[in-house]
Structure formats: C-alpha cells, structure tokens
Design a protein around this motif. Sequence first.
Motif, PDB file in Angstrom:
ATOM      1  N   PRO A 127       1.552   0.956   5.171  1.00 38.19           N
ATOM      2  CA  PRO A 127       1.664   2.299   5.734  1.00 38.19           C
ATOM      3  C   PRO A 127       0.453   2.591   6.631  1.00 38.19           C
ATOM      4  N   ARG A 128       0.647   3.485   7.585  1.00 39.97           N
ATOM      5  CA  ARG A 128      -0.481   3.892   8.441  1.00 39.97           C
ATOM      6  C   ARG A 128      -1.543   4.568   7.608  1.00 39.97           C
ATOM      7  N   GLN A 129      -2.753   4.442   8.071  1.00 40.40           N
ATOM      8  CA  GLN A 129      -3.844   5.082   7.334  1.00 40.40           C
ATOM      9  C   GLN A 129      -3.754   6.599   7.402  1.00 40.40           C
ATOM     10  N   ASP A 130      -3.340   7.101   8.581  1.00 42.02           N
ATOM     11  CA  ASP A 130      -3.228   8.545   8.734  1.00 42.02           C
ATOM     12  C   ASP A 130      -1.993   9.106   8.029  1.00 42.02           C
ATOM     13  N   SER A 131      -1.458   8.342   7.098  1.00 41.18           N
ATOM     14  CA  SER A 131      -0.343   8.765   6.242  1.00 41.18           C
ATOM     15  C   SER A 131       0.892   9.272   6.991  1.00 41.18           C
ATOM     16  N   GLY A 132       2.013   8.749   6.584  1.00 45.93           N
ATOM     17  CA  GLY A 132       3.279   9.010   7.274  1.00 45.93           C
ATOM     18  C   GLY A 132       3.633  10.462   7.534  1.00 45.93           C
ATOM     19  N   SER A 133       3.702  11.195   6.516  1.00 44.18           N
ATOM     20  CA  SER A 133       4.365  12.495   6.528  1.00 44.18           C
ATOM     21  C   SER A 133       4.116  13.385   7.748  1.00 44.18           C
ATOM     22  N   ALA A 134       2.929  13.826   7.900  1.00 39.81           N
ATOM     23  CA  ALA A 134       2.626  14.773   8.970  1.00 39.81           C
ATOM     24  C   ALA A 134       3.002  14.203  10.336  1.00 39.81           C
ATOM     25  N   ARG A 135       2.546  12.999  10.556  1.00 36.53           N
ATOM     26  CA  ARG A 135       2.788  12.344  11.832  1.00 36.53           C
ATOM     27  C   ARG A 135       4.281  12.268  12.164  1.00 36.53           C
ATOM     28  N   VAL A 136       5.000  11.824  11.159  1.00 38.30           N
ATOM     29  CA  VAL A 136       6.427  11.626  11.353  1.00 38.30           C
ATOM     30  C   VAL A 136       7.121  12.933  11.681  1.00 38.30           C
ATOM     31  N   LEU A 137       6.764  13.962  10.985  1.00 46.40           N
ATOM     32  CA  LEU A 137       7.429  15.237  11.207  1.00 46.40           C
ATOM     33  C   LEU A 137       7.113  15.778  12.597  1.00 46.40           C
ATOM     34  N   VAL A 146       7.893  10.392   2.929  1.00 42.12           N
ATOM     35  CA  VAL A 146       7.697   9.075   2.325  1.00 42.12           C
ATOM     36  C   VAL A 146       7.223   8.081   3.388  1.00 42.12           C
ATOM     37  N   THR A 147       6.669   6.969   2.946  1.00 41.68           N
ATOM     38  CA  THR A 147       6.275   5.939   3.902  1.00 41.68           C
ATOM     39  C   THR A 147       7.197   4.723   3.822  1.00 41.68           C
ATOM     40  N   ALA A 148       8.126   4.766   2.849  1.00 41.98           N
ATOM     41  CA  ALA A 148       9.084   3.656   2.730  1.00 41.98           C
ATOM     42  C   ALA A 148      10.403   4.171   2.171  1.00 41.98           C
ATOM     43  N   ILE A 149      11.486   3.477   2.543  1.00 42.82           N
ATOM     44  CA  ILE A 149      12.821   3.895   2.113  1.00 42.82           C
ATOM     45  C   ILE A 149      13.577   2.705   1.553  1.00 42.82           C
ATOM     46  N   GLY A 153       0.779  -1.228   0.000  1.00 48.00           N
ATOM     47  CA  GLY A 153       0.000   0.000   0.000  1.00 48.00           C
ATOM     48  C   GLY A 153       0.816   1.288   0.000  1.00 48.00           C
ATOM     49  N   HIS A 154       2.138   1.139  -0.063  1.00 52.04           N
ATOM     50  CA  HIS A 154       2.979   2.342  -0.088  1.00 52.04           C
ATOM     51  C   HIS A 154       2.857   3.041  -1.441  1.00 52.04           C
ATOM     52  N   ARG A 155       2.787   4.352  -1.406  1.00 50.98           N
ATOM     53  CA  ARG A 155       2.609   5.113  -2.640  1.00 50.98           C
ATOM     54  C   ARG A 155       3.712   6.155  -2.856  1.00 50.98           C
ATOM     55  N   ARG A 156       4.494   6.355  -1.839  1.00 49.76           N
ATOM     56  CA  ARG A 156       5.546   7.373  -1.933  1.00 49.76           C
ATOM     57  C   ARG A 156       6.803   6.791  -1.276  1.00 49.76           C
ATOM     58  N   ILE A 157       7.795   6.489  -2.107  1.00 52.24           N
ATOM     59  CA  ILE A 157       8.953   5.719  -1.638  1.00 52.24           C
ATOM     60  C   ILE A 157      10.247   6.433  -1.972  1.00 52.24           C
ATOM     61  N   ALA A 158      11.126   6.521  -0.995  1.00 58.02           N
ATOM     62  CA  ALA A 158      12.417   7.183  -1.233  1.00 58.02           C
ATOM     63  C   ALA A 158      13.463   6.179  -1.700  1.00 58.02           C
ATOM     64  N   HIS A 159      14.311   6.634  -2.608  1.00 55.40           N
ATOM     65  CA  HIS A 159      15.460   5.839  -3.047  1.00 55.40           C
ATOM     66  C   HIS A 159      16.718   6.584  -2.632  1.00 55.40           C
ATOM     67  N   ALA A 162       9.583   0.377 -12.926  1.00 50.95           N
ATOM     68  CA  ALA A 162       8.488  -0.339 -12.255  1.00 50.95           C
ATOM     69  C   ALA A 162       7.478   0.597 -11.592  1.00 50.95           C
ATOM     70  N   ALA A 163       7.908   1.802 -11.282  1.00 56.68           N
ATOM     71  CA  ALA A 163       7.080   2.708 -10.478  1.00 56.68           C
ATOM     72  C   ALA A 163       5.688   2.991 -11.073  1.00 56.68           C
ATOM     73  N   PRO A 164       5.632   3.367 -12.358  1.00 50.50           N
ATOM     74  CA  PRO A 164       4.320   3.736 -12.905  1.00 50.50           C
ATOM     75  C   PRO A 164       3.300   2.610 -12.776  1.00 50.50           C
ATOM     76  N   ALA A 165       3.690   1.424 -13.184  1.00 50.72           N
ATOM     77  CA  ALA A 165       2.768   0.297 -13.149  1.00 50.72           C
ATOM     78  C   ALA A 165       2.291   0.011 -11.731  1.00 50.72           C
ATOM     79  N   CYS A 166       3.110   0.356 -10.759  1.00 54.72           N
ATOM     80  CA  CYS A 166       2.750   0.094  -9.371  1.00 54.72           C
ATOM     81  C   CYS A 166       2.022   1.275  -8.758  1.00 54.72           C
ATOM     82  N   ASP A 167       1.887   2.290  -9.547  1.00 54.67           N
ATOM     83  CA  ASP A 167       1.243   3.494  -9.034  1.00 54.67           C
ATOM     84  C   ASP A 167       1.986   4.042  -7.823  1.00 54.67           C
ATOM     85  N   VAL A 168       3.308   4.105  -7.972  1.00 55.11           N
ATOM     86  CA  VAL A 168       4.151   4.582  -6.879  1.00 55.11           C
ATOM     87  C   VAL A 168       4.920   5.809  -7.341  1.00 55.11           C
ATOM     88  N   GLU A 169       5.071   6.730  -6.423  1.00 59.39           N
ATOM     89  CA  GLU A 169       5.880   7.906  -6.705  1.00 59.39           C
ATOM     90  C   GLU A 169       7.229   7.721  -6.007  1.00 59.39           C
TER      91      GLU A 169
END
Lengths: 339, 339
Positions: free
Chosen positions: A326-336, A231-234, A172-178, A198-205
């Motif tokens: 990933p958490r439902q309440d989405s990583g970003s805000a919470r993490v920061l 991001v929600t994954a690294i 369910g991750h949609r935003r991943i850091a490389h 692979a990203a587009p087909a997986c609908d990942v940014e």
Amino acid sequence: MAVTIHEVAKGADVSVSTVSRAFTMPDMVNAATRRKVLQVAEELGYQPNRAARGLVTGKTGNIGVVVPDVANPFFSAMLKGCTARAREVRHVVFLADAAEDPRVEAEVVGAMAKQVDGVVLCSPRMQPTQLERLVGSTPLVLVNRDEAGLPAVLMDSGDGARQALEHLAALGHRRIAHLAGPPASWAGEQRLQGLRAAAPACDVETVELGPFPPTFQGGVQAADLALARGVTAILAFNDLMAVGVLNRLAARGVAVPADISVVGYDDIEMSSMTTVPLTTVRMPMEAGGRAAVDLLLDGLDAGIEPEATHRWLPTQLIVRSTTAPPRQDSGSARVLAGR
Amino acid sequence: MAVTIHEVAKGADVSVSTVSRAFTMPDMVNAATRRKVLQVAEELGYQPNRAARGLVTGKTGNIGVVVPDVANPFFSAMLKGCTARAREVRHVVFLADAAEDPRVEAEVVGAMAKQVDGVVLCSPRMQPTQLERLVGSTPLVLVNRDEAGLPAVLMDSGDGARQALEHLAALGHRRIAHLAGPPASWAGEQRLQGLRAAAPACDVETVELGPFPPTFQGGVQAADLALARGVTAILAFNDLMAVGVLNRLAARGVAVPADISVVGYDDIEMSSMTTVPLTTVRMPMEAGGRAAVDLLLDGLDAGIEPEATHRWLPTQLIVRSTTAPPRQDSGSARVLAGR
DNA sequence: TTGAAAGCGCTAACAC
DNA sequence: GTGTTAGCGCTTTCAA
C-alpha cells in the motif's frame, strides 16, 4: 429405424441371449460365434439400447450433473471435468442448469433420478431440508457443500482466503475489503471464515461488504462501496466480480495496484486475461468435477449408499501484478479525492 | 427403493393403467380417482420412470447436445440456451463434450442415439462424410454448420464481418487483418467470405492471418504477426483471441485504439469486461441453442425426419472504444518503431 | 456353449 | 371410467 438385438440375432442365426452375451460377457460365448455376432452387429450398425438395458440391470450408465449456471466459467469448468471423467468410465452425462433457482435444483433431481445411477450436485443453493428430501431418490454427491452427511468434494477456499490475506498482510495492507457473493454459497461462507480466522494473527482489519451478484456488474457496484470504506486491498468473490472491480477502479482513476490491490478467485486462466494480470486464488473446478464423478461411481461400486466421504481439494494463490504494498500516504483519503 | 407404478396402484386401490392415465391423460379418468391417485403418488414420492416410458412410446423426452468444448464461453452460452428451452418444453438434456475431437463427436452421437429424441450438434468439426454417416441414427439439428441437407440454425457472422469491415472502413482504415480460428470452423469460413465480399466496395485491403488456436494465447501469437504486416485494424476470430491481442499490444506499447483498432466476436458480455471496452460482433449463442431445440422438436412433431429447415439468426456489431480512425501518420511504421 | 422364457416399469389397445 | 393384457429392447435365470 432403430436396429434391435433381435435383428442381429436373426442375422447371425443365433438367439438373442447369445447376442446379448457376446456384448456383455464375451468369454462366455464361443469365439467363432462371438466373431460372427459382432460382425453382423457392426454391419447392421447395432448399438444396444442403454435405456432398455438399464431397465433390467438397474444400472443406466448415466450420471446426472446439476449446476447453478452453465454460463458461469466456474461451473462450465467443473462440467468439463464431469463430462471428461464420465466419458473415461463409459458413462453419459445428464445435464441440468438450475438457473440459480433452488426450486429448480430439487425439481430436476427428481426428473433425472430414474434415468441415472446418481447425481452430482454442484454448489447447490437449496436449503438443507430440501437437500435432505432428495436423499434416497438417487445417490448424491455434493461439490462445494457439506450437508446431510452426503459424500462431497470440497475445495479448500477457506485456506485460499487465508493465503490471500497473508499475502496482502505481508505486503503491508492493514485494511482489506471482502466482497461477498450469493448468501447461499458454501464456498463464500468458507472464505469468510478463513478470512476472519486469519485476520487477527495478521494484524488485519477486514471490511465485510455484500452480498453482491457474482458478476461483472456486482464488482462494479462493490468497488464504489469498498472505495468509500478506505481499504487498501479488495478480495472479490470471484474473477468476474474482480474484473468488474478493476474496471470501476480504472474508470474512477484509481490505479491498481498502486492505490489499491485486488485479488479474485478463478478456475483456469480467466484472470490471466485481464489487461492488468489479476492475482487470484486458484479453484480446481475441473479436478473437482472429475473427483465428484469418481466419488459417485466408487460409492456405487462399493455397495449400497456411499458412506459420507469427503474429498478435500487444495486451492492455491497465484500472485500477479494486481497486488503491491500500500502507499505510504494511505489509500483512503487519496482515493476519495481521486475523482 | 425406486417406487413403481404398481405400488401407487396398490396404494390407491386402482389398476396400473388408471395410474398411468392419471398422469398422461388426466381427463380420461374420474376426477375423484385422479385426485386420489395423484395424492398417493405424491405421498410415496412416485416419479414415472422415463426410460421405461420411452421404451414403449418411442419418445424419451430427452435431447442430446454435443459441443466442441463446454469451457468455451461461446458454447456454454449456447448450452445455456439449449437447457433452458429444453426445460420449458419438459425435456432433459444429454450433454457430450467432444473435446474439440471430431472422432469423439461421431462416437457420442452413437452412444446417445437410443436414449434421445434427437441431437443438437453445435459447430461440429467433423468431416462431411462422417456427418452423413450419422444421419438416420437419430434426428439431427446443426448449429453453425450447413451440411448434408440437415436442418440447421445458422448465425449470420458473414454479415457481422461485413458490418465490422464497413465500420472500420468508414473510420478510414484501409488495411485490416483477419485472424482465423480453427480451419474446420464453418463460422470462420463465413466470416472470411463476408469480409472478402465486402472489402472491394469499401476500398479495403484484407490481410488474412492464421489459423490460430481460438484462445487467449492464439491472440497473443497473432498480434505480433498482424503488427508486422502494418495493419491499422484487427478482426479477431473470437473474444478470447481479441483479448489476447489486446494484451499483447499493450505489452508491446501499442495503444488501442490510437495505434490499432481491434474487433472481436462474442456472445454476451465477455468483451464489455475488458479494461478497454472491446468492439464486437454479437453472436446470439443462447438464442441459437433455443432455436436449435425448437427446430429439433418441431421437426419431430411435424412428422418423420424434419425437412432441411434453415433458421438464420442475425448478428450485430456493437461499437465500443476499441475502434477509432487510424492515425494520419499511418500505423505501420510508427507501430514497428514502438518497441 | 447355447436357447427359451420371464420380467424390468411403463403405455396402449382392447375388453368390460 | 376402469381393468386386463401384451409387449417396448434388453438381461438373466434355468434347462438343455
């Protein structure tokens, strides 16, 4: 000091050529004679001087191995494969540590060239032109680099990146850091390409960060940047960096994998040793070392300069508990807010 | 293919000896001539054949290094020191991985003997008698082993053990486990002795466990035994084992350092990478490799077989958050109830 | 089946 | 300052 073939010859009361033959072409000498020679040689502790032999045969029985950094677990694993395989085929390894310096790489190849039958260049950092200049000085095999039409052992880490991405996407991750490593790394480039493909087909940014040093500290440094990008994954360049990321996340009170998922690349079990078992793409470094030696030697046997032969080795995703949805309440805000 | 000294001589229109001198004793040849020779050599890509040179000079410019296992971070660090120092003094390294097999150790020394100026034996596992048999085949330097009157680089891990014990004792620990590694390890023996010597004065009781494999798994295995013996602190044979211990303790719900303190031995920063920063005795492996190369080469310069010279390298305790005072309610009972 | 001799690429006397 | 020559320890024709 050094016991020579002459002393054996004298001891066994035969000529040097007979002694030589007893060792190199045993069945061209009378059984009794041979036995005697071998026995005398044994008693005297005679060992043929391989350098002298190489001078006349043109074959040294040595192979050179150049690595960017022996202390890097990736390369020590690869080196392990090289030495192990070399021993099996009665060869000795000349080692050079290039200290991550492209100039040193070129330099050492020159220094070894005459004493080896060929050189295995592990993940060379040098420029294509430098590499081409080396061609012809001695047979070369590349590991994890595809250049100058040279034979190579290639690990499919682009595919590994794809596997990792799909795994994360499926969670369910949609935003991943490389997190990128050294710019000159062919493997790093492959991973990036695999990811982008692979990203587009997986609908990942994908969020591309780096380059960073491929070390623990590099991971620490990268973690903060990744966090800031929500991001929600690294995906880290290697296990060392991944461990750095893990530590920095822990220090900042970010939970893995609850808040963020982490994936690394490793060779053996480095990453199974982290306190939070780390999901990784398994790179077959040791097998790569073995394959490289084989490729080199096969090429030599086959005839002149080996044809540009590529050996692709698969990589494999090993899922462990550092990845989760990933958490439902989405990583970003919470993490920061996390700190 | 290989460009020889003759071709350079022909190209520069001088004799081979002039070319040879231009390289080995530059100021014995006319500046202009030298320049020309060097230039032609450069153009032709000439590199002296070191094997041939060695044949006549008796000096190969190569040094052999034998390690029990390149993939072990301790030894790859040491190897790093060897290759780095060797390069500085214009030598090349012949590497052999003995795969933790004493017989292989002896075998490879024989195989390298003729092509090297000497061999550095890192933590050799072989018997004293085997070792003695090797003496004379080529100059030898030992690392972390003291035997057969051979020159050696020794790390004072006995003192490191003492430092660790005193540290733990000062924190109030009274019952401390020692996890042994391979029985053939000289360093392990030193540590045990250091521990035993220091224990009474510190009013500490040591619990000697093992031998265990010096690996992550070895640590996992050892942790349970240590726990059962009701100790409040654990001294692991090396960082790999220590990490294994850490993981097993975590898995069993035992808190580090609240319930139990852990100390390891490491080389560089392996242990700073654990999620719970690990207190360790720092072993100067890389410096050891460098020192060994120096010792070998100094001995060769000095004259015949080097005198048995010992170089002691200090070890240092690095305190991190894996050690703390023991709980007042004493570890044992609590811990055993822990799961 | 064995020996004598040439020579691999280089350096080290010893002449010039 | 430079060239000639004899090997270093070994393999490999070529003869015997």
